[in-house]
Design a protein around this motif. Structure first.
Motif, PDB file in Angstrom:
ATOM      1  N   GLU A 248      -2.949  -7.300   0.783  1.00 48.75           N
ATOM      2  CA  GLU A 248      -2.849  -7.787  -1.092  1.00 48.75           C
ATOM      3  C   GLU A 248      -2.627  -8.500  -1.977  1.00 48.75           C
ATOM      4  OE1 GLU A 248      -3.227  -4.618  -2.701  1.00 48.75           O
ATOM      5  OE2 GLU A 248      -3.684  -2.818  -0.790  1.00 48.75           O
ATOM      6  N   PRO A 249      -4.137  -8.984  -1.574  1.00 47.18           N
ATOM      7  CA  PRO A 249      -3.333 -11.217  -2.162  1.00 47.18           C
ATOM      8  C   PRO A 249      -2.928 -10.947  -3.307  1.00 47.18           C
ATOM      9  CG  PRO A 249      -6.016 -10.379  -1.768  1.00 47.18           C
ATOM     10  CD  PRO A 249      -5.227  -9.347  -1.469  1.00 47.18           C
ATOM     11  N   ILE A 250      -2.871 -10.029  -4.202  1.00 44.72           N
ATOM     12  CA  ILE A 250      -2.443  -9.970  -5.288  1.00 44.72           C
ATOM     13  C   ILE A 250      -1.238  -9.785  -5.952  1.00 44.72           C
ATOM     14  CG2 ILE A 250      -2.777  -9.400  -7.769  1.00 44.72           C
ATOM     15  CD1 ILE A 250      -5.522  -9.177  -7.350  1.00 44.72           C
ATOM     16  N   SER A 251      -0.575  -8.864  -4.426  1.00 40.19           N
ATOM     17  CA  SER A 251       1.039  -7.852  -5.170  1.00 40.19           C
ATOM     18  C   SER A 251       1.582  -9.018  -4.633  1.00 40.19           C
ATOM     19  CB  SER A 251       1.298  -7.253  -3.437  1.00 40.19           C
ATOM     20  OG  SER A 251       2.168  -6.725  -3.379  1.00 40.19           O
ATOM     21  N   LEU A 457       7.595   0.068  -9.972  1.00 39.94           N
ATOM     22  CA  LEU A 457       7.430  -0.805  -9.007  1.00 39.94           C
ATOM     23  C   LEU A 457       6.829   0.467  -7.585  1.00 39.94           C
ATOM     24  CD1 LEU A 457       8.124  -3.333  -7.374  1.00 39.94           C
ATOM     25  CD2 LEU A 457      10.083  -2.467  -7.498  1.00 39.94           C
ATOM     26  N   LEU A 458       7.749   1.834  -7.853  1.00 42.77           N
ATOM     27  CA  LEU A 458       7.694   1.915  -6.552  1.00 42.77           C
ATOM     28  C   LEU A 458       6.075   2.434  -6.112  1.00 42.77           C
ATOM     29  CD1 LEU A 458      10.276   4.813  -6.949  1.00 42.77           C
ATOM     30  CD2 LEU A 458      10.345   3.011  -5.403  1.00 42.77           C
ATOM     31  N   LEU A 459       5.714   3.380  -7.561  1.00 44.01           N
ATOM     32  CA  LEU A 459       3.297   3.287  -6.865  1.00 44.01           C
ATOM     33  C   LEU A 459       3.153   2.601  -5.995  1.00 44.01           C
ATOM     34  CD1 LEU A 459       3.166   5.289 -10.323  1.00 44.01           C
ATOM     35  CD2 LEU A 459       3.695   6.230  -8.329  1.00 44.01           C
ATOM     36  N   HIS A 460       3.191   1.390  -6.954  1.00 42.45           N
ATOM     37  CA  HIS A 460       3.153   0.597  -6.099  1.00 42.45           C
ATOM     38  C   HIS A 460       3.495  -0.244  -4.616  1.00 42.45           C
ATOM     39  CE1 HIS A 460       1.263  -3.892  -5.021  1.00 42.45           C
ATOM     40  NE2 HIS A 460       2.031  -4.433  -5.040  1.00 42.45           N
ATOM     41  N   LEU A 461       4.614   0.413  -4.275  1.00 41.94           N
ATOM     42  CA  LEU A 461       4.676  -0.258  -2.643  1.00 41.94           C
ATOM     43  C   LEU A 461       4.224   1.257  -2.186  1.00 41.94           C
ATOM     44  CD1 LEU A 461       8.878  -0.827  -3.465  1.00 41.94           C
ATOM     45  CD2 LEU A 461       6.423  -2.458  -2.266  1.00 41.94           C
ATOM     46  N   VAL A 462       4.066   2.381  -2.383  1.00 39.75           N
ATOM     47  CA  VAL A 462       3.446   3.317  -1.889  1.00 39.75           C
ATOM     48  C   VAL A 462       2.207   3.428  -1.780  1.00 39.75           C
ATOM     49  CG1 VAL A 462       5.210   5.106  -2.175  1.00 39.75           C
ATOM     50  CG2 VAL A 462       3.353   4.670  -3.548  1.00 39.75           C
ATOM     51  N   SER A 463       1.503   2.796  -2.090  1.00 40.16           N
ATOM     52  CA  SER A 463      -0.276   2.809  -2.611  1.00 40.16           C
ATOM     53  C   SER A 463      -0.125   1.492  -1.454  1.00 40.16           C
ATOM     54  CB  SER A 463      -0.519   2.313  -3.758  1.00 40.16           C
ATOM     55  OG  SER A 463      -0.174   1.133  -3.943  1.00 40.16           O
ATOM     56  N   ILE A 464       0.664   0.197  -1.236  1.00 44.37           N
ATOM     57  CA  ILE A 464       0.122  -0.698   0.018  1.00 44.37           C
ATOM     58  C   ILE A 464      -0.679  -0.395   0.976  1.00 44.37           C
ATOM     59  CG2 ILE A 464       1.178  -2.666   0.197  1.00 44.37           C
ATOM     60  CD1 ILE A 464       2.239  -3.241  -2.291  1.00 44.37           C
ATOM     61  N   ARG A 465      -1.071  -0.575   2.255  1.00 45.75           N
ATOM     62  CA  ARG A 465      -0.978  -1.031   3.209  1.00 45.75           C
ATOM     63  C   ARG A 465      -1.345  -2.101   3.510  1.00 45.75           C
ATOM     64  NH1 ARG A 465      -2.716   4.193   5.801  1.00 45.75           N
ATOM     65  NH2 ARG A 465      -3.021   5.987   3.926  1.00 45.75           N
ATOM     66  N   SER A 466      -0.911  -2.469   5.036  1.00 46.53           N
ATOM     67  CA  SER A 466      -1.192  -3.455   5.773  1.00 46.53           C
ATOM     68  C   SER A 466      -1.619  -3.153   6.940  1.00 46.53           C
ATOM     69  CB  SER A 466       0.472  -3.676   6.284  1.00 46.53           C
ATOM     70  OG  SER A 466       0.562  -5.507   7.082  1.00 46.53           O
ATOM     71  N   PHE A 467      -3.274  -3.633   7.170  1.00 45.08           N
ATOM     72  CA  PHE A 467      -4.003  -3.230   8.131  1.00 45.08           C
ATOM     73  C   PHE A 467      -4.036  -2.228   8.521  1.00 45.08           C
ATOM     74  CE2 PHE A 467      -3.267  -7.988   9.053  1.00 45.08           C
ATOM     75  CZ  PHE A 467      -4.303  -8.395   9.248  1.00 45.08           C
ATOM     76  N   GLY A 468      -3.777  -0.914   7.353  1.00 44.64           N
ATOM     77  CA  GLY A 468      -4.080   0.654   7.676  1.00 44.64           C
ATOM     78  C   GLY A 468      -3.098   1.162   7.395  1.00 44.64           C
ATOM     79  N   ALA A 469      -1.655   0.629   8.246  1.00 43.95           N
ATOM     80  CA  ALA A 469      -0.402   1.418   8.721  1.00 43.95           C
ATOM     81  C   ALA A 469      -0.158   1.312   6.549  1.00 43.95           C
ATOM     82  CB  ALA A 469       0.310   0.478   8.817  1.00 43.95           C
ATOM     83  N   PRO A 470       0.593   3.140   6.443  1.00 38.11           N
ATOM     84  CA  PRO A 470       1.022   2.755   4.873  1.00 38.11           C
ATOM     85  C   PRO A 470       2.221   1.940   4.558  1.00 38.11           C
ATOM     86  CG  PRO A 470       0.771   4.834   5.884  1.00 38.11           C
ATOM     87  CD  PRO A 470       0.889   4.032   6.725  1.00 38.11           C
ATOM     88  N   TYR A 471       2.641   0.895   3.534  1.00 33.80           N
ATOM     89  CA  TYR A 471       3.602  -0.020   3.142  1.00 33.80           C
ATOM     90  C   TYR A 471       4.845   0.569   3.631  1.00 33.80           C
ATOM     91  CZ  TYR A 471       5.985  -5.077   1.922  1.00 33.80           C
ATOM     92  OH  TYR A 471       6.748  -5.478   2.274  1.00 33.80           O
ATOM     93  N   MET A 472       5.638   1.216   3.196  1.00 32.35           N
ATOM     94  CA  MET A 472       6.133   1.847   2.840  1.00 32.35           C
ATOM     95  C   MET A 472       6.880   2.735   4.205  1.00 32.35           C
ATOM     96  SD  MET A 472       8.052   0.905   0.556  1.00 32.35           S
ATOM     97  CE  MET A 472       9.426   1.823   0.730  1.00 32.35           C
ATOM     98  N   SER A 473       6.690   3.096   5.436  1.00 32.33           N
ATOM     99  CA  SER A 473       6.614   3.937   5.984  1.00 32.33           C
ATOM    100  C   SER A 473       8.453   3.919   6.793  1.00 32.33           C
ATOM    101  CB  SER A 473       5.851   4.104   7.771  1.00 32.33           C
ATOM    102  OG  SER A 473       5.694   4.457   8.155  1.00 32.33           O
TER     103      SER A 473
END
Length: 518
Positions: A248-251, A457-473
Motif C-alpha cells: 500500500e504505497p499510498i497508505s 480509518l477503520l475501513l481502510h485498516l481492515v482492507s490493507i494487506r501485507s504480502f497477503g496477510a490481513p493488516y489488522m489480524s
C-alpha cells in the motif's frame, strides 16, 4: 505496397537485432587469453580513477607467467592481498602443469574464498564490490578473490528501540556482519540467506533471510519477485526497498516493518517472517508486517507478562491520545460543549478569555510549533538539539500563553500529544499526519466529523494487506490463537503456536519446560 512494407519491417528487425547483439557483446564480453588486451579494456572502462590498483606480477620465481591483480584501494584488506596472494604466487617455486589454474587455486593461494569467472561483466562487478581479480596471460579464466576489508562502524547499541533489559547489539552498515549477528542467534542450517543484486549503478547486495520450513514459501517467492522487478539507478538504503515493494504505497500506515536490533529480527524469523538486509544500511526490513506489531517491543518478551501487557495498553492509549485528543478539544470548544462537565468547561473558558483565535487555530499553531522544534532537535547536533528542544518548548510555550496567543489547555494538550507520539515511534509518521486530519475534521464537523473519519480509518485498516496477510489480524479477521500475543502478552509457556496466517509451520517444537507442580 505489401512488398515495400515487408521489406521495411525486415530491415527494421535486422537493425534491432544487430543493436541487441552489440549490447549483448558489450555486456557479456568474454575474458581474452591475451593479458594486455584485458588490461587495456579494463583501463578503458575505469578511465583514470586514482583508487584502482593495477599490480602486474610474474607467477613463480622461475617460470615467470605474466599476470595482474586488480583491486580498489580502500575496499580491500591490503595485508591479506600482500601475504596470502602476491607473496605466495610471486616467490613460490611454481611448476607449469596442464591444470595450471587448479594448481594455483588449490596449492598456492591461501585465500578461503576463490571463484572462477570468465566474463568481463563479472570482473567489474567483483572489483567494485571490494574483491580482487587475478588475470593470467594465456587463460580466459580469472580468479575472484575475497579480499574485502574496508573500515566499518562495528557493533554498537542501536539509537532506535533502546531497552532497559535485553541485548545492546545493533546492526551496522556491513552486510556480512549483519548476517553473522543473525547466524549467531539462530544456529540451524535451515536459516537461509538468499543474495540478490539490485541497482543499475550501485549494484547493491540485498540478502533475504528466512527459516526454511517455518517461513511461507509463497511469501518468500513473492518477496524475491518484487525485488527482482525493481528497476532503479541505485539503492542507498533499505528505505528504497521498503517503498518499492510495499503493498500500500499510498497508505499512511507502514506495511513493512523495520528494526535495528538483531534480537528482534531473529524473533521475527522464528515467527515465520522474512528479514531483508541491505548492504550499507543498519535498518533491516521485516515482512509481513501487521498493525499489532506497532505495540509490541522486544523488551515485552524479556519481562514478566503482567507488566508487558500493561505497557502495551499504555501504547494503545498513546495512539488514541495523539490521534483523537486535539480533535476532541477543538470539537468540545467549538460545537459540543455539552460533552464537558460544567466546572471543566468554565475553567477552560476562563483560561481562553482574551485569546483572539478559535480553538482550531491555537491548536494548529502549537502543533506546528511543536513539529518545528522536534525537527530542529533531530537535525541539529545532539547536544545543541536537546537544549534547543527543551528551551524552545519552555520559552516559546510560556511566552505564547503570557502574550495571549494561546490558552493553557492548548499548550497542555499539544505537549501531551507530542510526548505520546514518541511512545509509538514506529507509527510516528502516520499518527502525526492523522492528528492534523482529525483536527480539520473536528473543526469542520465536530464529533460527527471525527466519527466519520474514524469509520473511514477503520475501513481502510481492515482492507490493507501485507504480502497477503490481513493488516489488522488477529483482530480482523479474528484469530483466537494469535490473541495470546496481541494486547495481552501471555506467558511464554502458553504461546505454543506461531502466527496462523504467516507461518508455514504453526506448531512450536515444545511448550512449557518447567513443571511448577513439582
Amino acid at each position: 505496397m505489401n512488398k515495400y512494407i515487408e521489406k521495411f519491417i525486415n530491415k527494421s528487425f535486422n537493425k534491432t537485432s544487430n543493436k541487441n547483439k552489440k549490447n549483448i557483446n558489450k555486456y557479456n564480453r568474454k575474458i581474452s587469453t591475451n593479458l594486455q588486451t584485458n588490461i587495456a579494456y579494463i583501463k578503458k572502462e575505469f578511465g583514470n580513477s586514482h583508487d584502482i590498483i593495477y599490480r602486474e606480477i610474474n607467477i613463480g620465481s622461475k617460470i615467470c607467467v605474466p599476470a595482474i591483480v586488480i583491486s580498489i584501494n580502500g575496499l580491500v584488506n591490503l595485508s591479506v592481498l600482500d601475504f596470502d596472494i602476491l607473496k605466495r604466487v610471486m616467490h613460490e617455486d611454481i611448476k607449469l602443469k596442464e591444470d595450471f589454474l587448479e594448481y594455483i587455486k588449490k596449492s598456492i593461494i591461501t585465500m578461503t574464498d576463490i571463484k572462477n569467472i570468465d566474463n568481463m561483466d563479472k570482473v567489474f562487478e567483483a572489483i567494485l564490490s571490494g574483491e580482487s581479480v587475478m588475470l593470467i596471460d594465456g587463460y580466459s579464466i580469472a580468479f575472484e578473490l575475497d579480499t574485502r576489508g574496508w573500515e566499518d562502524r562495528g557493533i554498537s547499541e542501536p539509537i532506535n528501540g533502546s531497552v532497559v533489559r535485553g541485548p545492546r547489539e545493533g546492526f551496522s552498515e556491513t552486510l556480512l556482519l549483519n548476517t553473522a549477528l543473525l547466524r549467531r542467534r539462530i544456529k540451524t542450517p535451515k536459516l537461509m540467506f538468499d543474495l540478490i543484486n539490485c541497482g543499475e549503478f550501485t549494484k547493491t547486495d540485498i540478502v533475504i533471510a528466512y527459516i526454511k520450513g517455518i517461513a511461507n514459501d509463497k511469501i518468500v517467492k513473492e518477496v524475491k519477485e518484487r525485488i527482482n522487478k525493481i528497476n532503479i539507478d541505485g539503492i542507498l538504503d533499505s528505505g528504497y526497498i521498503e517503498q518499492l515493494i510495499e503493498d500500500e504505497p499510498i497508505s499512511l500506515f507502514p506495511t513493512i516493518g523495520n528494526t535495528e536490533r538483531p534480537d528482534q529480527a531473529a524473533g521475527k524469523l522464528l515467527e515465520g517472517r522474512i528479514v531483508i538486509l541491505v548492504d550499507g544500511s543498519p535498518i533491516a526490513l521485516t515482512v509481513p508486517y501487521l498493525f499489532v506489531e506497532n505495540i509490541q517491543v522486544t523488551e515485552d518478551y524479556y519481562t514478566r507478562p503482567f507488566y508487558a501487557t500493561f505497557t502495551r495498553i499504555i501504547r494503545i492509549l498513546s495512539i488514541i491520545i495523539v490521534v483523537f485528543l486535539p480533535g476532541f478539544y477543538i470539537s468540545a470548544q467549538t460545537y459540543n460543549q455539552e460533552m464537558l462537565p460544567t466546572h471543566l468547561f468554565i475553567t477552560m473558558a476562563a483560561s481562553k478569555e482574551g485569546v483572539p483565535f478559535p480553538a482550531f487555530i491555537e491548536i494548529l499553531i502549537m502543533s506546528i510549533l511543536f513539529e518545528v522544534l522536534k525537527e530542529a532537535g533531530i537535525r541539529m547536533p545532539k547536544q545543541i538539539g536537546q537544549a534547543l528542544s527543551i528551551v524552545g518548548a519552555l520559552v516559546l510555550g510560556q511566552a505564547a500563553v503570557e502574550a495571549g496567543f494561546v490558552s493553557n489547555p492548548a499548550v497542555m494538550i499539544t505537549a501531551l500529544t507530542g510526548i505520546a507520539t514518541f511512545v509509538i515511534y514506529s507509527l510516528n509518521d502516520s499518527i502525526t499526519i492523522l492528528r492534523f486530519i482529525f483536527m480539520i475534521l473536528a473543526a469542520v464537523g465536530g464529533l460527527f466529523g471525527m466519527l466519520v473519519g474514524t469509520i473511514f480509518l477503520l475501513l481502510h485498516l481492515v482492507s490493507i494487506r501485507s504480502f497477503g496477510a490481513p493488516y489488522m489480524s488477529p483482530f480482523g479477521p479474528r484469530n483466537a490463537k494469535d490473541m495470546k500475543d496481541s494486547i495481552i502478552r501471555a506467558p511464554l509457556w502458553m504461546m505454543t503456536s506461531r502466527s496462523q496466517i504467516i507461518s508455514k509451520n504453526k506448531k512450536k517444537p515444545s511448550d512449557r519446560s518447567i513443571d511448577t507442580n513439582r
